[in-house]
Design a protein around this motif. Sequence first.
Motif, short mmCIF file in Angstrom:
data_model
loop_
_atom_site.label_atom_id
_atom_site.label_comp_id
_atom_site.label_asym_id
_atom_site.label_seq_id
_atom_site.Cartn_x
_atom_site.Cartn_y
_atom_site.Cartn_z
N VAL A 95 -0.10 4.61 -3.66
CA VAL A 95 -1.55 4.66 -3.76
C VAL A 95 -2.09 5.75 -4.53
CG1 VAL A 95 -1.86 5.55 -1.57
CG2 VAL A 95 -3.68 4.38 -2.74
N VAL B 145 0.80 -1.27 -0.06
CA VAL B 145 0.08 0.07 0.08
C VAL B 145 0.87 1.44 0.07
CG1 VAL B 145 -2.17 -1.11 1.39
CG2 VAL B 145 -0.26 -0.03 2.58
N PHE C 252 -3.34 0.61 -6.43
CA PHE C 252 -2.10 0.50 -5.88
C PHE C 252 -1.17 -0.07 -6.93
CE2 PHE C 252 -5.37 0.13 -2.32
CZ PHE C 252 -4.83 1.19 -1.36
#
Length: 219
Positions: free
Chosen positions: A117, A114, A146
């Motif tokens: 993003v 993550v 992502f």
Amino acid sequence: MIQIRGKGPVFMAIFILCLLVVMPFFFAEIKEKNLLNQVVIEKIPENVLVDHTAEDLTVSEKLELIVRGRNGDSDVVTVSGGISGIENDHIIGERACREVEKLLSKDAILPFDVSDVFFEGGSPMNYVDLNDMSQSVSLMWVHLSFSSVDMDVTMDVETSQIYEYNLYWNSYSMTDDMDMAGLDQMIENFRDYTGLSQEEFEYFYDCSGMPEYIALYPM
């Protein structure tokens, strides 16, 4: 001169009589103005509107309202809208990403990176009970991108809690390596994240698409 002096007491009596008639009205008007001023300058309690226009709902009550709205219940009005503005995008993206990280920390979703993003877009949706306007829930559909996966989430505007998610893998999927025991545990972890009881969770949620997605039943 004698006549004028003789009428003096009469004029005085008339003057006093007029005062007796007028003064009560005069003082009553002053009192009324004072009362009016007191009403105008009286402070309004800070929570006077909140207490009468909003009501805290449990997750179960919110989900019930959402499902009723999606099913076209005539007692629930659905209002949608759009989101615009770079600043809003930044805030929404951050909130959604933090909540995704919570799911990852609880092993309630397949693991992925993550760190990179991008907020693709989103739109709000409000569900209001027409029989009790204090009962409402505001959701936000958010699309995040992502490095290895795209993701749709349905997020509570007030709490940022994610009620639904859908994953779209851009590369190799880890779903092939997941056994049934691992899948059941992931579903249980998501139930724990929602705070619902087992009975409530089974009533509201369709887990047939796990681990790619989890959604509310189209009841």
